[in-house]
Structure formats: C-alpha cells, structure tokens
Scaffold this motif. Structure first.
Motif, PDB file in Angstrom:
ATOM      1  N   ARG A 170       0.804  -1.229   0.000  1.00  0.00           N
ATOM      2  CA  ARG A 170       0.000   0.000   0.000  1.00  0.00           C
ATOM      3  C   ARG A 170       0.838   1.279   0.000  1.00  0.00           C
ATOM      4  O   ARG A 170       0.509   2.257   0.663  1.00  0.00           O
ATOM      5  CB  ARG A 170      -0.967   0.013   1.191  1.00  0.00           C
ATOM      6  CG  ARG A 170      -1.949  -1.146   1.187  1.00  0.00           C
ATOM      7  CD  ARG A 170      -2.858  -1.091   2.403  1.00  0.00           C
ATOM      8  NE  ARG A 170      -3.752  -2.230   2.450  1.00  0.00           N
ATOM      9  CZ  ARG A 170      -4.933  -2.297   1.844  1.00  0.00           C
ATOM     10  NH1 ARG A 170      -5.356  -1.283   1.122  1.00  0.00           N
ATOM     11  NH2 ARG A 170      -5.686  -3.381   1.952  1.00  0.00           N
ATOM     12  N   SER A 172       2.046   4.725  -1.512  1.00  0.00           N
ATOM     13  CA  SER A 172       1.261   5.711  -2.252  1.00  0.00           C
ATOM     14  C   SER A 172       1.694   5.761  -3.710  1.00  0.00           C
ATOM     15  O   SER A 172       2.801   5.341  -4.073  1.00  0.00           O
ATOM     16  CB  SER A 172       1.420   7.092  -1.618  1.00  0.00           C
ATOM     17  OG  SER A 172       2.725   7.596  -1.835  1.00  0.00           O
ATOM     18  N   ASN A 311      -6.597   8.860   3.090  1.00  0.00           N
ATOM     19  CA  ASN A 311      -5.390   8.308   2.456  1.00  0.00           C
ATOM     20  C   ASN A 311      -4.408   9.404   2.035  1.00  0.00           C
ATOM     21  O   ASN A 311      -3.913   9.429   0.910  1.00  0.00           O
ATOM     22  CB  ASN A 311      -5.751   7.461   1.237  1.00  0.00           C
ATOM     23  CG  ASN A 311      -6.617   6.281   1.604  1.00  0.00           C
ATOM     24  OD1 ASN A 311      -6.419   5.656   2.640  1.00  0.00           O
ATOM     25  ND2 ASN A 311      -7.592   5.983   0.763  1.00  0.00           N
ATOM     26  N   ASN A 315      -0.629   7.352   4.232  1.00  0.00           N
ATOM     27  CA  ASN A 315      -1.903   6.621   4.323  1.00  0.00           C
ATOM     28  C   ASN A 315      -2.708   6.988   5.560  1.00  0.00           C
ATOM     29  O   ASN A 315      -3.345   6.130   6.177  1.00  0.00           O
ATOM     30  CB  ASN A 315      -1.648   5.092   4.293  1.00  0.00           C
ATOM     31  CG  ASN A 315      -1.131   4.622   2.946  1.00  0.00           C
ATOM     32  OD1 ASN A 315      -1.554   5.127   1.911  1.00  0.00           O
ATOM     33  ND2 ASN A 315      -0.201   3.681   2.966  1.00  0.00           N
TER      34      ASN A 315
END
Length: 437
Positions: A170, A172, A311, A315
């Motif tokens: 995850r 960015s 987000n 995050n």
C-alpha cells in the motif's frame, strides 16, 4: 615540535587544532585560553610565538577572512554560509537560529536563508564593528543527464515483482512514481550485470556515480538509496541493513510564506469561479496539492464544517476545517460546474468516468494568479499550505491543533512555523513584570 606522543595528544585535545601537511606544522586557533594552555604545557621549550591575524577557511571561493570580517555566502540550497573567527557573541547569536549547523570539516556555520536571520547577523556585526562581506554562490556545474529508455536498445524495465510489492504494501502512488524510475536507473547503470548479481558493492558504486558524475541533490541521492533498499529488503525479503554509503543530511531550509495581504491579492486576482475555489480550498484548509485533487464531493461536511481527508501522506486520514466563505464559494461553483464525483474534475469528465483535475493545471492557475497580482517571490501551491499554518499561529491557534489540521505525525515538523513568524512577541509579558519589586 619534535614528534612526541604526549605533545601530539595534548595538541589534538585543543578544540579545532589541525595538522598542516603543507607547512608541516600544527595550527591552533587563537581562541581565549589556548595560548595560556600552550605556555603551561611546553614551558621553556617554546622558542618563538607568532599569531596569524588571518583565518584560513574551508573550501570556498574566498579562502581567507580577516579577523574583523564576516563572510556570508548565499548557497544554491537556500542557506547562508557564515565564515568568521572566534567571536563568542556572534556564535551565540548563530546558535539561536533554527537549523543552524556547524561544519567541523570546513570550519563554517550554515543557517537557513531568511531576510530576518540575515538582519540579525548584520545587527550583531554592526554592534561589534565587524565588516560584512556578502557573496552569492555560483551555480554548480551540471552533471551528466539521466539515461533515457529511448537512448539504449537494451533498457531494463522495473521488474513486475517490484511494482507488485509496492501495491501489496500500500505504498502511495507518488512513492511508486518516484521509486520505479530510480530503481530502473540503478539496474541500467550496470547493463551487463544480471539483476540477481547486484549487491552492496554495486549500490555504493551507483551512489558515488550520482554524486560525482550526475551531481544530484542530497534528497535525490537519499531517495535513490531508499528505492534500492526497497528491492533488497521488501521484494527479496532480506534483512534491513545499512549500506556503507555516506548518506548526506538534507539541508534544512525555512519554507516560503505569503503574508495575509499577498494571499488576498492572489485570490482576488482569480476571476474564474472554479480556479478561485481550488486555491481557496487549499489555503483555507492547509491542503497538499495531491489532497485537493483527491477530494470527493462527499468529503465536504457542511454540517460539521469539516473536510475529510482520506489516504493522505503516510496513508493517514484526518479532518481539517471548512471555511464559511469557502463553503459559500463552493455552493456557487457547484451550481455552475456540477461535478459528478470529484470535487474538482478535469476536461472530459462524465458521470460514468469522472476525471480528476491535474496537478499541472493547479500549478498553472497559481502561476497566472501570481503574475496578475504582481507577486515576485517564489510561491508554489505548497506555499499556500505553509501560509495557512503560519497565519493560524499568528492568530493564536495552539500548535497541537495546527499539527492535527496539517496531518503531521511529528510535532517538530509543525514547530518550524514558530521560526517563520515573530508576530506576537511584543505582546508577551515577562513574569518578572508582574512582581512587586
């Protein structure tokens, strides 16, 4: 002096003493107390005492600074380099400046460039009858350009495992956008080497290449190493390790901030309702450019007068304030433009396929506004965020609330704004003034 371990150990113990290989002598700064120390240690062995009235400095285009001079060099990295002798009062003043650093190797101080800090140094120098010499560092020689995929027939693309791992963990989109080309630059620097054969030796060689040949910035070099570490540690699952590469510290600079009057001019110069709404939302809520383009319509909570940021950097989710005037502006904009999903949408956006507004378009809007408002200073979209935080601080808002609104994890990141403004200091009353003495 003759070679003697005891004497050498003593001289080395004196602050800023050094061995002059050219003259084959030890040099000791003429600081208060140093002469007395030498006389006490060497006694009758001293045959001659001479004092050099010049201060030899480090690597600079002006290698000698007189005892009553202060050389100030504005560097390309938006810092001021200060070269002067042992002047306790001036040193004390420099130490009060945020992000002041002493370079022991080159024997100079560096501080962030600021008209305020420059004036403080000038005032101390004037009081001490010191001559200020101000110079601007010449632009550094440009390094060789980055290798492009079109310039080689065997360009190696970033492996799919690398891209997939970024998605899986995850990271960015902005991080992926930075890491992938940096890793590609690394693997293509060794065209004859297979990816599996690359190791620490190659990392160090590539890092030196970035500094000596490409002449990249410290932040670029650091990010390149991080991109490479991601492959070895995350993709291959290796242990976290430190590479024996001199990773430079990023020089701290104070952010540019607009005054309230300048913000007024910028926003007043924009007549397009959509453009005005974009810049107003960024400034009024302290948003990053990536955050404003990722705002869905539902992020605007008019009931609680908040904007929900999801987000964001790292995050993280957060709430920030919704200005009453901005809400009125958004309602006018909404009736006219009727966006479908994103608060601000680009050309060709439809209900079935909503298109986000681009960062380049926002940058162009601000650039045009600055020109129309007649503002010459270097202002970016992020400057609006810095200005939001500074103006809140000047209006008496607690730093903890500002930290929350900006989404900073570390309070020290927010504290930088205390070094930008001096407004309100004249209203602070010393506790002594309340005593009956």
């Amino acid at each position: 002096m003759p070679k003697n371990d005891t004497d050498i150990h003593f001289v080395k113990g004196i602050l800023y003493s050094r061995w002059n290989q050219t003259k084959i002598v030890w040099e000791v700064p003429n600081y208060p107390g140093n002469l007395e120390k030498l006389v006490a240690h060497f006694g009758d062995r001293i045959s001659l005492i001479t004092k050099d009235e010049k201060i030899i400095t480090g690597h600079t285009n002006k290698s000698i600074v007189a005892k009553n001079e202060v050389l100030i060099i504005k560097t390309q990295t938006k810092r001021l380099r200060l070269l002067f002798g042992f002047i306790p009062e001036l040193i004390k003043q420099v130490k009060t400046i945020p992000y002041a650093n002493w370079d022991g190797k080159n024997k100079w101080w560096t501080i962030p460039f600021s008209e305020q800090f420059l004036e403080e140094i000038n005032q101390v120098a004037e009081r001490l009858n010191l001559k200020i010499i101000y110079e601007i560092e010449t632009k550094k020689e440009q390094g060789i350009k980055k290798l492009k995929s079109s310039e080689t027939a065997f360009y190696k693309s970033c492996p799919a495992d690398y891209v997939n791992k970024l998605t899986e963990l995850r990271y960015s989109a902005n991080t992926a956008k930075s890491y992938i080309p940096l890793f590609e630059e690394f693997i293509n620097h060794f065209p004859t080497e297979d990816l599996d054969t690359l190791n620490d030796k190659h990392v160090m060689e590539f890092s030196r290449f970035l500094v000596t040949e490409r002449k990249v910035s410290t932040s670029y070099q650091n990010q390149a190493i991080n991109a490479i570490k991601f492959y070895f540690e995350k993709v291959l699952g290796g242990k976290r390790k430190l590479y024996f590469v001199e990773r430079p510290r990023k020089e701290q600079v104070l952010p540019t901030v607009c005054s309230v009057e300048e913000i007024q001019k910028i926003l007043s110069s924009v007549k397009n309702i959509k453009h005005k709404a974009i810049l107003s939302v960024i400034y009024s809520a302290g948003l990053r450019i990536s955050e404003v383009i990722n705002l869905p319509i539902k992020a605007i909570d008019s009931g609680r007068m908040q904007i929900h940021i999801k987000n964001a950097k790292g995050n993280k989710d957060r709430y920030t304030i919704l200005s009453k005037k901005v809400l009125e502006l958004l309602r006018v904009y909404f009736k006219k433009e009727q966006p479908h999903y994103w608060l601000f949408e680009g050309m060709g956006s439809t209900k079935e396929n909503p298109v986000q507004y681009s960062t380049r378009s926002i940058q162009s809007i601000l650039k045009a506004a600055l020109k129309k408002a007649g503002i010459k200073k270097h202002v970016t979209v992020h400057t609006l965020r810095h200005s939001f935080a500074t103006h809140l601080l000047e209006n008496g808002t607690d730093l903890r609330y500002i930290q929350s609104l900006l989404g900073h994890s570390n309070p020290k990141t927010t504290e930088i704004y205390t070094h930008i403004t001096t407004k309100g200091f004249n209203q602070i009353i010393s506790p002594l003034d309340k005593l009956d003495i």
